[in-house]
Design a protein around this motif. Structure first.
Motif, short mmCIF file in Angstrom:
data_model
loop_
_atom_site.label_atom_id
_atom_site.label_comp_id
_atom_site.label_asym_id
_atom_site.label_seq_id
_atom_site.Cartn_x
_atom_site.Cartn_y
_atom_site.Cartn_z
N PHE A 145 -47.27 -0.78 -22.56
CA PHE A 145 -47.84 0.35 -21.82
C PHE A 145 -48.26 1.33 -22.91
O PHE A 145 -47.26 1.48 -23.78
N PRO A 181 -43.60 3.64 -16.53
CA PRO A 181 -44.65 3.72 -15.77
C PRO A 181 -44.45 3.77 -14.11
O PRO A 181 -43.08 3.24 -13.78
N TYR A 224 -50.01 -2.17 -12.93
CA TYR A 224 -50.57 -2.06 -14.21
C TYR A 224 -51.30 -3.59 -14.50
O TYR A 224 -50.50 -4.48 -14.53
N ASP A 242 -54.21 2.20 -20.25
CA ASP A 242 -53.58 1.21 -19.58
C ASP A 242 -54.49 1.15 -18.24
O ASP A 242 -54.89 1.96 -17.50
N VAL A 297 -55.26 0.18 -14.63
CA VAL A 297 -54.42 0.05 -13.62
C VAL A 297 -54.99 -0.07 -12.16
O VAL A 297 -56.36 -0.02 -12.23
#
Lengths: 1099, 406
Positions: free
Chosen positions: A147, A153, A992, A1068, A1070
């Protein structure tokens, strides 16, 4: 052979015309992984070919899966000559390697060519079948999640934080290989892109292995950087924080924080073991001689002999240590004996001292105090679950100037081929050198932290600046004491927290309390009792590199504070150059610090968060840029004003001084108003606990000639003297003060900060605009002074900000968050500033309500926090609605929620009603926005709202259909939002998908035709965005969080009509879902809660 | 000290409506800055001239990058380079102009079959909200990008869309007061549309509309331009100067829908831009109406009987009948020659409109006369070419109605 990679080429579209005669293209595709290549059939005469290929299967080691990208090349078939490449797509398959992320990569990817940019798109499907491999000697680390986000997260819970992981890999830069002379720029660029992609993969794999070794399953705050060292090679390095993360089931996801709160703080204090005897002496030895700054900068004790640059003594140590390295540099003829002779004395002392420190450390570790000496207690995270961070000491930083060793390049020209042959043997040692450099810096950081009585460094980051063969390595972080509950045992040396904290400190001020011993302070600082709890001591100012903890109590809003500085330097080569730079560094740090401090006072604030100091080196100048977010912490004493004093009354009339003084006072007053800083003054007198030292308003700076002894004592500490006294002793000083006042406040409706959260604003609405801006300034005037340069540089930054405000004016009220400035000196007379930030809209009315509710009554806080849990639930289960609503009506009397309270009897009805209410609220928001512009429209809108109000929930059916059409309407191109923050306002991250780490090179030999440098870079950046979005969409995502542009290296040669640019971005990928759809009732409820009880922004 | 490079790129493309129009109108960056300053944007956000300049340049660059995409609008629906996500609240929908909304709904439903929403905010920044960002931003821009100045198009109408004509654009620019840049854009648009539809089968207007995502009205105008350019109709003569582009566009519409191959059979593979050769041949047969003395007299008496007492200019009509009839039928008979096709409009004016005008016919007189003139031919026993006659006169009649004004 534990993996099977499958790829299928479906189709292409918008291909460029490759055959001028027919205006068409005969395209085919090569799919390459490792050393295996497959080809599709040629799809003749089409710009939108349909290949629909079979599944190409690659059977590979998972080690390769991690290192290698899937390489897709689109070519134009040519019967008679060589096939022309149209462009390439590199697909990082890493996200497919861990179970929780993406399962398939499928979508349209832009076909990218380093010379022509994007040329059409290709539709590809990629899958991976992974076989389990239980071999304990395995080289791969599949399954470790990465991450970029520097906090835990959103849909995970950290069960354990293992600590710091770092790695670097080195290779030769293809751009500098001899073969580059005979190959095309395209081939060279592609070699480079591929190599860096490979190296990133390898790096990630190696870090993953370390994490597995530690027993973790994820790396958070993963920060990867490139050092383009030119002739001496290419370094890819990364740092991160190893954690064990648990995925939360989606239902409980939003409650991550609540889980750990609020009982953690007391518990943690209970855990603190009393001091260990063996530990103390180390500090006792250190502290008396120390003259470090009060909080912000902490440096090691200095030698007794006064060095030539005394004013910034503590800092100089850091850079001087690099000089020691210089003298150790082998082979080069220019020894340190001659040119650096003068400094040899102090240097040697320093060297000795450094060795001593190192020895001490080693001794300490061997005696078992440090359970794991090799491990650095560093955390790349910048925000933490509540209760994690106990106390914050201050910023620790270290810099070191290095000469990039030229071992591999003994001479230029023909011998280079020899070098290449020798490369393999060389690379073997290479990482060691770089590792050693960083190791040294980290040791220094660690010892600084320990001197501050802290056992950990949070918000840690590393960076470099390279010019020719000189390289400045920098590291900085925030010394802190963490709650050992979350740590793996032995990861932290918790011995140094002592028994001072017998009582549990309240969460909203606890982190401000000093971690060091009051009696043995590491530096002279001015301490007072905490303005919140009155139990512990706090410093007068606090500088940190982390984000404002969510539980912190602040007054008013925060703002971006920048210190900018230019220093000219003589052009020089090799060691002389490095020496000159290291001599300049302490002065720069000192001045940057002074500027920051003054600007902080000017805004009537007392703490800096997210402090980031960048020092960039060019051939003839050094640039320093410090950015941070200023905030008023209510736990800390109010900052004093700034006082102007004339040194020699003859020079400047007292009226002049008083006029400046007046301007400053006015500015402070204006700023107080602007940032709504109304600290709870009453509390101060009400409690009336003793404040040990009264604040001094007027202690003067001693100036130069008085005594050199005292000079050497001078440090970065302003706190001691309440150093808000600015002395005007020459015109430069006048300039400085003027430049202080230059910083224009943002126009109405705008706020700015460089942290994740804007202090004082939390009610974000869904408007999000991420942007990148690059500006390069050419200094035409050769005879510039430092002052002139400073002015230019300051104006450059200020003008950039003004441009942003103007461009984003349609988003008002909004806040520019995570403003990340990067400076560089690409050429002798060029200054480049690159900014990436996000503008987010917020609901103005609510904020004002909230500030009106200040000062916060802390007593109500707990009750609210308990409430939060059921409140959030009410969106999901209608059954809990009755209970929830009744609670709301208990807490808040705000009119906002009264309709809801009335409708509690009907569970599902309440839910719908709240949707309707949300709608109403948004409408109201609309009106406010509209009212600024045209009153007539506003009226009509207002009318429509009131009619909506009258017909009440019956209207809901219609509005709901509107809503759903918005979120579920079909689209052929997925909208991908991007933000440098770890969250997207108005949405919740549910998954994620993996890390995005992309590196692109773009080159042109027709610069003018592409619209000059600006046109070239503009389209390149737009293309990079497009490619990032396409990759995210192919993973099934709809947003990128923690996005950052790590590198933007731009080189031009207008005379040759050429330019080249390298960009590295990461983030990241997502999937996020709109909160308003799912939790509209919850958000409305929170609104009510905010209005009624008033929180400190913890929600 | 100078700014060497200055760019601002948002993940969401920011476009300023006002600047877009300035760009389309061919203003230079400096001119645009001046206009904007006068417009008072500076007061917002405490902007300075530098800020405005920087912003304008960014916008211009964005438009230039967009331009490539605007050239083949069909690609725009799935282009990846620009992103305009639905970030504005849906409730603002009341604000958008109703017409634009309807137009866009129409457009969108045809191509995507789902509901969309968009938003039009003034002052400047233009935002479009939809479930499908791209298309809307594009649609609105397209209307503008492919919009043209009637005065300009009047000048190039019927001219060959070639390099030669392009060279004359600066004269046209000076004459029409449209900036050269804007002239070039408009000219290139004509050329682009021409080139694309030239190779397409099927109805012209529909092709243009689908390929360039234009509104119905605009697509018809483009069809007219393409049609005129293809047949090289003479429109520049002094005698034709009084006619506007819209007059010609109307006539073109008539010709396209009645005289081309596609008019008879729209499944036919031939292009819609060429006149029906067979029909033009058949037109020769109409000559009998003036060559056969009996027919001519018969026709005249029929028309005069019908007109008597209904108009003040009856005498003139009666006297001129043979001349006028000869004029119209000679035009028809000559249309097999490409040269004479080009002169179609000038002939109409010279042989018919001018004589009538000098006799001070009113528009109503004209209508009356032509109606009876056409209908009476049906009663003529020996006249066998009724179908051709109707096909010819239908168009000529409506063209003359349109063209008969000052």
């Amino acid at each position: 052979m534990p993996g099977k990679l499958k790829a299928k080429i479906v189709a292409g579209r918008h291909l460029p015309v490759m055959d001028r005669a027919s205006d068409l293209t005969d395209a085919f595709v090569e799919v390459k992984f490792g050393n295996t290549t497959f080809k599709t059939d040629v799809c003749p005469k089409s710009l939108n070919p349909q290949w629909n290929s079979e599944w190409f299967k690659f059977e590979v080691d998972d080690e390769d899966l991690q290192d290698e990208p899937l390489q897709i090349t689109v070519l134009d078939h040519d019967t008679y000559s060589a096939n022309d490449a149209i462009g390439k797509v590199y697909i990082d398959i890493d996200p497919l390697l861990y179970s929780e992320a993406a399962s398939v990569i499928s979508g349209w990817f832009p076909i990218y060519d380093t010379i022509h940019g994007i040329r059409g798109e290709i539709n590809v499907i990629v899958k991976v079948e992974l076989f389990n491999d239980l071999n304990r000697f395995r080289q791969s680390s599949c399954g470790v999640k990465f991450f970029c986000t520097t906090c835990i997260p959103q849909c995970y819970r950290a069960t354990l934080v293992h600590g710091f992981v770092e790695e670097l890999v080195v290779n030769e830069d293809p751009e500098y290989q001899w073969i580059d002379r005979i190959r095309t720029p395209r081939a060279s660029n592609e070699a480079r892109q591929r190599l860096i992609s490979l190296m990133s993969g390898e790096l990630q794999r190696k870090i993953g292995l370390k994490v597995l070794e530690m027993g973790g399953n994820a790396v958070v705050g993963y920060l990867q950087c490139f050092d383009l060292e030119g002739e001496s090679g290419l370094v890819v390095r990364a740092i991160g924080t190893a954690c064990t993360l648990d995925k939360l089931s989606s239902g409980s996801a939003p409650n991550t924080n609540t889980h750990m709160h609020p009982n953690t703080a007391p518990a943690s204090n209970a855990c603190n073991s009393p001091s260990k005897d063996g530990k103390e002496p180390v500090f006792v030895e250190d502290l008396p001689s120390s003259s470090g700054p009060p909080t912000p900068f902490r440096a090691l004790p200095t030698s007794s002999s006064p060095p030539p640059f005394s004013p910034s003594k503590p800092c100089s140590r850091q850079s001087s240590s690099s000089d020691t390295d210089l003298s150790l540099t082998p082979k080069t003829g220019m020894g340190s004996g001659g040119s650096a002779g003068k400094e040899a004395g102090p240097l040697r002392t320093l060297l000795r001292q450094q060795t001593q420190t190192a020895l001490e450390q080693r001794g300490a570790s061997s005696s078992g105090l440090l359970l794991n000496a090799r491990e650095f207690p560093f955390f790349t995270l910048t925000s933490f679950p509540p209760g994690f961070l106990l106390h914050v000491g201050g910023v620790v930083s270290a810099r070191s100037v290095k000469l990039l060793d030229r071992i591999h390049n003994p001479a230029l020209g023909n011998t280079r081929s020899y070098k290449l042959l020798d490369w393999n043997s060389v690379t073997a040692d290479e990482p060691e050198t770089r590792d050693a450099w960083w190791e040294e810096i980290r040791q220094e950081i660690k010892s600084h932290a320990r001197a501050l009585g802290c056992h950990a460094v949070v918000g840690y980051s590393e960076s470099t600046s390279i010019c020719e063969e000189v390289c400045i390595l920098s590291a900085s972080g925030t010394a802190a004491i963490l709650n050992p509950r979350y740590m793996r045992e032995g990861c932290l040396d918790i011995g140094c927290t002592d028994h001072r904290f017998e009582e549990p400190s309240p969460p909203n001020c606890g982190f401000c309390h000093i971690p060091y011993d009051e009696l043995n302070m590491p530096f002279p600082a001015q301490l007072t009792y905490c303005y919140h709890c009155r139990r512990q001591k706090v410093p007068d100012v606090l500088f940190t590199t982390i984000d404002l903890p969510s539980e912190a109590a602040v007054a008013g809003k925060g703002c971006l504070i920048q210190a900018r500085l230019c220093r000219l330097k003589k052009k020089a080569q090799g060691e002389a150059n490095a020496t000159a730079i290291s001599n300049l560094l302490p002065f720069m740090e000192y001045e940057l610090h002074t500027q920051l401090m003054n600007k902080l006072k000017l805004r009537s604030m007392n703490a800096l968060f997210g402090l980031h100091i960048q020092i960039s080196v060019g051939e003839n100048m050094l640039l320093g840029l410090a950015s941070a977010t200023g905030v008023y912490l209510t736990a800390l004493p109010a900052p004093g004003g700034i006082q102007i004093a004339g040194k020699t009354p003859g020079d400047l009339s007292s009226e002049h001084i008083s006029s400046i003084q007046k301007r400053i006072n006015d500015t402070i007053a204006v700023n107080k108003e602007l940032y709504q800083i109304n600290p709870p003054e009453l509390a101060e007198e009400g409690v009336g606990s003793p404040i040990p030292e009264p604040r001094h308003r007027s202690r003067l700076f001693r100036s130069h000639s008085e005594s050199s002894d005292e000079l050497s004592e001078l440090d970065l500490s302003h706190g001691k003297k309440d150093a808000f006294v600015l002395e005007i002793d020459d015109t430069d000083a006048v300039e400085d003060i003027h430049s202080l006042l230059i910083d224009a406040p943002p126009p109405t409706g705008f706020y700015s900060c460089n942290t994740e959260n804007m202090p004082g604003i939390s009610n974000w609405t869904s408007g999000v605009q991420m942007f990148t801006s690059v500006r390069v300034l050419r200094l035409s005037n050769a005879n510039l002074t430092n002052q002139g340069l400073n002015k230019i540089f300051t104006d450059l930054c200020e003008n950039l900000l003004k441009s942003f405000y103007f461009k984003l004016r349609s988003m008002i009220p909004c806040c520019l968050c995570h403003l990340n400035f990067t400076v560089a000196v690409p050429e002798e007379e060029l200054i480049q500033v690159t900014v990436t930030a996000v503008a987010m809209t917020y609901d103005k009315e609510q904020t004002q309500e909230k500030t009106a509710e200040k000062p916060v009554n802390k007593g109500s806080l707990e009750a609210e926090e308990q409430l939060q849990f059921p409140l959030e639930l009410c969106a999901d289960s209608s059954s809990s609605n009755i209970q929830t609503a009744s609670k709301i009506s208990g807490v808040g009397e705000s009119t906002n929620i009264s309709p809801r309270a009335a409708s509690v009897d009907y569970g599902s009805f309440a839910d719908r009603c709240s949707t309707w209410l949300e709608l109403l609220r948004l409408k109201a928001h609309t009106i406010r926005r509209g009212s600024v512009k045209t009153s007539r429209r506003t009226q009509s809108l207002a009318h429509s709202v009131s009619s909506l109000e009258r017909c009440s929930p019956l209207q809901e059916g219609r509005s709901r259909s509107l809503r759903s059409s918005r979120s579920f309407g079909g689209s052929s191109v997925t909208v991908v939002k991007m933000t440098p923050l770890s969250f997207l306002s108005g949405t919740r991250i549910i998954k994620y998908l993996g890390i995005i780490n992309m590196f692109f090179i773009r080159e042109t030999t027709s610069l003018r035709e592409e619209g000059g440098v600006s046109g070239f870079l503009h389209s390149f950046i737009a293309e990079v965005f497009a490619m990032v979005r396409a990759h995210v969409a192919a993973l099934g995502g709809n947003a990128v969080v923690s996005y950052s542009m790590k590198e933007c290296v731009f080189m031009e040669n207008p005379n040759k009509n050429q330019a080249q640019c390298l960009i590295n971005v990461s983030g990241d990928a997502v999937i996020c879902i709109s909160e308003t759809d799912q939790e509209s009732s919850a958000s409305t409820a929170n609104t009510g809660q905010t209005g009624g009880g008033g929180t400190d922004g913890a929600t | 000290m100078s700014v060497e490079l200055d760019v601002f790129v948002g993940n969401t493309t920011i476009m300023d409506e006002e600047v877009y129009q300035l760009w389309l109108d061919g203003h230079t960056v400096n001119d645009a800055v001046k206009v904007r300053m006068e417009g008072g944007v500076m007061d917002e956000c405490e902007a300075s001239k530098d800020v405005l300049l920087s912003d304008t340049m960014d916008q211009y660059r964005t438009f230039q990058m967009c331009e490539r995409l605007l050239h083949s609008p069909a690609k725009l629906a799935n282009q990846l380079l620009f992103q305009i996500p639905p970030h504005r609240q849906i409730m603002l929908i009341e604000r958008c102009s109703r017409d634009a909304l309807i137009q866009l709904t129409h457009l969108f439903q045809r191509s995507h079959n789902s509901l969309f929403l968009y938003l039009f905010v003034k002052p400047p920044p233009l935002c479009y909200v939809s479930s499908h960002g791209n298309l809307f931003f594009v649609s609105l821009s397209l209307f503008r990008y492919y919009a043209f100045d009637d005065t300009f198009v009047r000048e190039v109408l019927g001219k060959k869309l070639s390099k030669g004509t392009k060279k004359d654009l600066d004269d046209i620019s000076a004459k029409t007061n449209v900036t050269l840049k804007s002239c070039r854009r408009q000219f290139d648009n004509f050329k682009r549309v021409f080139k694309v539809v030239e190779e397409l089968k099927g109805p012209l207007v529909e092709n243009i509309r689908q390929h360039f995502l234009l509104s119905d009205k605009l697509a018809r105008d483009y069809a007219a331009i393409v049609f005129f350019a293809n047949n090289r109709f003479e429109t520049g003569k002094r005698k034709l100067q009084y006619l506007s582009f819209q007059d010609f566009a109307f006539c073109a519409g008539q010709l396209i829908s009645n005289w081309t191959v596609g008019a008879v059979d729209n499944m036919v593979e031939d292009m819609d831009v060429d006149l029906d050769k067979e029909f033009l041949q058949e037109l020769k047969e109409l000559k009998i109406l003036i060559t056969d003395k009996d027919l001519l007299d018969q026709h005249k008496s029929l028309v005069c009987t019908a007109l008597r007492g209904k108009t003040k200019v009856f005498i003139e009509m009666e006297n001129n009948f043979k001349n006028l009839s000869r004029g119209l039928i000679n035009i028809a008979a000559k249309l097999t020659n490409t040269k004479d096709v080009r002169d179609f409009f000038i002939d109409l004016v010279e042989k018919f409109i001018e004589p009538c005008r000098s006799d001070r016919w009113t528009a109503a007189d004209m209508k009356l006369y032509l109606t009876h003139y056409t209908n009476s031919a049906h009663i003529l026993d020996t006249f066998k070419h009724q179908v051709v006659w109707d096909r010819y006169m239908g168009v000529v009649k409506s063209c003359i109605f349109k063209m008969y004004h000052d």
